[in-house]
Write an enzyme that holds these catalytic residues in place. Structure first.
Site, PDB file in Angstrom:
ATOM      1  N   LYS B  45      35.849 -36.570  -6.647  1.00 15.79           N
ATOM      2  CA  LYS B  45      36.208 -35.204  -7.038  1.00 15.79           C
ATOM      3  C   LYS B  45      37.428 -34.719  -6.253  1.00 15.79           C
ATOM      4  CE  LYS B  45      35.376 -31.060  -8.811  1.00 15.79           C
ATOM      5  NZ  LYS B  45      36.485 -30.889  -9.737  1.00 15.79           N
ATOM      6  N   ALA B  70      37.911 -25.879 -17.265  1.00 19.89           N
ATOM      7  CA  ALA B  70      38.738 -25.081 -16.360  1.00 19.89           C
ATOM      8  C   ALA B  70      37.949 -24.894 -15.071  1.00 19.89           C
ATOM      9  CB  ALA B  70      39.096 -23.746 -16.991  1.00 19.89           C
ATOM     10  N   LEU B  73      39.256 -27.143  -9.555  1.00 18.11           N
ATOM     11  CA  LEU B  73      39.209 -27.851  -8.269  1.00 18.11           C
ATOM     12  C   LEU B  73      38.109 -27.363  -7.327  1.00 18.11           C
ATOM     13  CD1 LEU B  73      43.025 -28.237  -7.474  1.00 18.11           C
ATOM     14  CD2 LEU B  73      41.463 -30.001  -8.282  1.00 18.11           C
ATOM     15  N   ASN B 100      40.908 -38.809  -4.460  1.00 22.35           N
ATOM     16  CA  ASN B 100      41.748 -37.902  -5.252  1.00 22.35           C
ATOM     17  C   ASN B 100      42.023 -36.653  -4.425  1.00 22.35           C
ATOM     18  OD1 ASN B 100      42.214 -35.586  -7.273  1.00 22.35           O
ATOM     19  ND2 ASN B 100      42.432 -37.415  -8.537  1.00 22.35           N
ATOM     20  N   ASN B 128      46.890 -35.745  -6.913  1.00 20.58           N
ATOM     21  CA  ASN B 128      46.832 -34.964  -8.144  1.00 20.58           C
ATOM     22  C   ASN B 128      47.905 -33.868  -8.123  1.00 20.58           C
ATOM     23  OD1 ASN B 128      46.172 -33.367 -10.310  1.00 20.58           O
ATOM     24  ND2 ASN B 128      44.082 -32.928  -9.649  1.00 20.58           N
ATOM     25  N   CYS B 131      46.863 -30.772 -11.905  1.00 22.32           N
ATOM     26  CA  CYS B 131      45.709 -29.971 -12.333  1.00 22.32           C
ATOM     27  C   CYS B 131      46.202 -28.750 -13.097  1.00 22.32           C
ATOM     28  CB  CYS B 131      44.858 -29.529 -11.142  1.00 22.32           C
ATOM     29  SG  CYS B 131      43.502 -28.455 -11.675  1.00 22.32           S
ATOM     30  N   LYS B 166      49.211 -38.783  -9.636  1.00 18.60           N
ATOM     31  CA  LYS B 166      48.549 -38.511 -10.919  1.00 18.60           C
ATOM     32  C   LYS B 166      49.354 -37.478 -11.689  1.00 18.60           C
ATOM     33  CE  LYS B 166      44.171 -37.389 -13.144  1.00 18.60           C
ATOM     34  NZ  LYS B 166      42.721 -37.243 -12.971  1.00 18.60           N
ATOM     35  N   ASN B 193      46.564 -36.647 -16.753  1.00 19.36           N
ATOM     36  CA  ASN B 193      45.609 -35.575 -16.510  1.00 19.36           C
ATOM     37  C   ASN B 193      45.359 -34.905 -17.870  1.00 19.36           C
ATOM     38  OD1 ASN B 193      44.126 -33.358 -15.374  1.00 19.36           O
ATOM     39  ND2 ASN B 193      45.209 -33.678 -13.458  1.00 19.36           N
ATOM     40  N   THR B 194      44.627 -33.811 -17.887  1.00 14.61           N
ATOM     41  CA  THR B 194      44.262 -33.191 -19.158  1.00 14.61           C
ATOM     42  C   THR B 194      45.430 -32.421 -19.784  1.00 14.61           C
ATOM     43  OG1 THR B 194      43.434 -31.325 -17.915  1.00 14.61           O
ATOM     44  CG2 THR B 194      41.822 -32.967 -18.610  1.00 14.61           C
TER      45      THR B 194
END
Lengths: 241, 305
Positions: B45, B70, B73, B100, B128, B131, B166, B193-194
């Site tokens: 995570k 959503a 984090l 991560n 990351n 995000c 990422k 990522n998304t």
């Protein structure tokens, strides 16, 4: 958590937009206040549905049609199979109930009260239930609760059946502890009206339903809790509204 | 006989299947239902310097063939991750893990990476910079080649473990950003990522997500992710971890043919908690059917000339 393929035994309408589905399959690990998470064809996320009743090899769910997913469920026929994750959530703790617990369910929050009432009664506790609905055509399971030997009051918001008003209008009773499940405004009202400690079952939009995605986290007095894994049942003492 | 081994910057994995960050927690929920040591690795995570609650609920919405999240984090912070989560994790997972790391400033990225770099169980660091669900951080570092390079340099300066950046798909040219990371010293890139999206609740006439927007994942994004892995493969020489809507062993092969060396599995874990395990088990059978002996042979195999 178990992944079980259930087979539908029956799926019938019991009130306005409300269906009772009985399934056969392995119910090991299931306890009152827990939920199952159902995979439906054509829908990406599973549907979390509270457990209404179970035996070692049957499961009863009562669900309200609120969207495309539950609508699809309502059209499923006996013999069809349903992939479910079972044993999800913490469930109700009956050890704190005292000898006269009060059970308060509203609408789709009524079903988990049924199997809880069964358990409390089996433990020899004099249980009373208040079942709240919007109107007479949405009411269900009064007779089933009474058949368990549970003193039962029904309220309807429009007064078309039972006591006119909300569940809180029937709460002037003598009780040692309470358990409740229903829409959040009802839970808040019960919180404000109640005179003892109790346990509240919450709803939240979930991703996984088993604690992995952090999609349903809420704040409590004792830190962050995942409704799906650390809940859905929270005690009065830890709730932050 | 099939060989599913792949190597990411010197780190050899028994297979290329890695549950994606944010869909696997710190591993315990899954370790309760299967032995997660069958996985190539897993990405824990997203972790920040401070503990974070994340966004207010609702954080999840369904879409056709996918979902929006959503979460924002939510994590216990780097101190707790090192002192509590990693020791617990070592009891259920013996292989090197992907750490991560996320942040809201260059300093924060560097500090967290420097600290996680000392952890023995960490095999590589996935940074990351993508995000979409936090403000003033996360994705804002990943949407320009300059800022992506800046984070890469800062992190590389304080770590000895392989660093994979990422990347966000919410950009005009992901290949240019990947190239900037490579030039700044990144050992690899991980994508996608998304994709930023939203839903509106018809009854309330308001966004479903309290954060208004969320990140789209699931099979809906697979073709987009595949296209981006393809483009990045043509632009860089460093290894790619491909992800986005991967749901079966065939998807893993497809990602690798596009240029991925390893593949992360995300949303699928949430719908089927056994998804990653099933993919690991299915992979040799699919390889046999496709006459693939060594999985590494097919990396970028769909690029000709």
């Amino acid at each position: 958590m178990y992944n079980v393929d259930f087979k539908i035994i029956s799926n019938r309408k019991i009130a306005k937009n409300t269906f009772e589905m009985t399934l056969s399959g392995d119910t090991r690990g299931i306890a009152p206040g827990q939920f199952v998470n159902l995979k439906l064809d054509g829908f990406y996320l599973r549907r979390p549905i509270s457990v209404c009743d179970y035996t070692p090899d049957t499961l009863t769910l009562i669900y309200k049609v609120v969207g495309h997913g539950t609508e699809a469920m309502s059209k499923m026929a006996p013999g069809e199979t349903l992939d479910a994750l079972t044993g999800l959530g913490n469930g109700y703790d009956t050890s704190r109930s005292g000898d006269r617990p009060l059970l308060i369910g509203g609408g789709a929050g009524v079903p988990p009260m049924y199997v809880l009432a069964k358990k409390l009664l089996a433990e020899g506790k004099k249980s009373t239930a208040i079942l709240g609905f919007n109107s007479a055509d949405e009411a269900f399971y009064e007779a089933e609760f009474k058949a368990l030997g549970c003193e039962t009051y029904v309220t309807t918001a429009d007064g078309s059946y039972g006591i006119r008003g909300f569940v809180t209008d029937a709460m002037d009773l003598d009780y040692t502890y309470f358990y409740t499940c229903g829409p959040e405004p009802m839970l808040r009202a019960v919180y404000n009206k109640s005179v003892t400690s109790g346990q509240f079952s919450f709803e939240e939009r979930m991703g996984c339903g088993f604690g992995a995605c952090m999609g349903c986290t809420c704040k409590t007095k004792y830190g962050h809790k995942r409704i799906c894994k650390d809940g859905p049942v929270l005690t009065r003492e830890e709730i932050v509204w | 006989m099939t060989n599913t081994q792949v190597t990411l910057s010197g780190l050899t994995l028994s297979n290329p299947v890695i549950p994606a960050s944010g869909t696997f927690g710190y591993g315990y929920e899954f370790a309760e239902i299967y032995d997660i040591n069958c996985l190539g690795s897993f990405s824990f995570k997203g972790t920040t310097r401070e503990p974070r609650f994340g966004n207010e609920p609702p954080r999840i919405a369904e879409t056709a063939s996918g979902m929006l999240n959503a979460v924002g984090l939510q994590n216990p912070g780097i101190d707790k991750v090192i002192s509590e989560e990693l020791p617990k994790l070592r009891k259920v997972f013996r292989k090197p893990v992907v750490a991560n790391i996320s942040g809201f400033s260059i300093d924060e990225y560097a500090e967290c990476c420097e600290r996680i770099d000392k952890e023995e169980g960490v095999g590589l660091i996935e940074v990351n910079i993508s995000c979409p669900n936090v403000h003033c951080g996360g994705m804002s570092f990943g949407t320009s080649p300059e800022s992506a390079a800046e984070v890469t340099r800062a992190v590389k300066a304080v770590t000895s473990k392989p660093v994979y950046m990422k990347l966000s798909p919410n950009v005009t040219d992901i290949a240019a950003i990947a190239k900037a990371c490579e030039d700044a010293g990144a050992d690899g890139v991980s994508l996608i990522n998304t994709l930023m999206g939203m839903r509106i609740d018809l009854r309330h006439r308001a966004p479903v997500l309290r954060n208004v927007t969320g990140g789209l994942s699931g099979p809906a994004v697979f073709p987009v992710a595949l296209r981006m892995v393809w483009q990045v493969y043509e632009a860089v020489r460093i290894p790619i971890i491909g992800m986005g809507g991967v749901a079966c062993a065939e998807d893993v092969i497809e990602m690798m043919l596009a240029g991925a060396t390893a593949v992360e599995v995300g949303a699928a874990n949430l719908v089927d908690p056994f998804a990653s395990k099933k993919i690991v088990e299915e992979l040799p059978r699919v390889m046999e059917r496709l006459h693939i002996e060594n999985l590494t042979d097919i990396i970028g195999g769909a690029h000709h000339g």
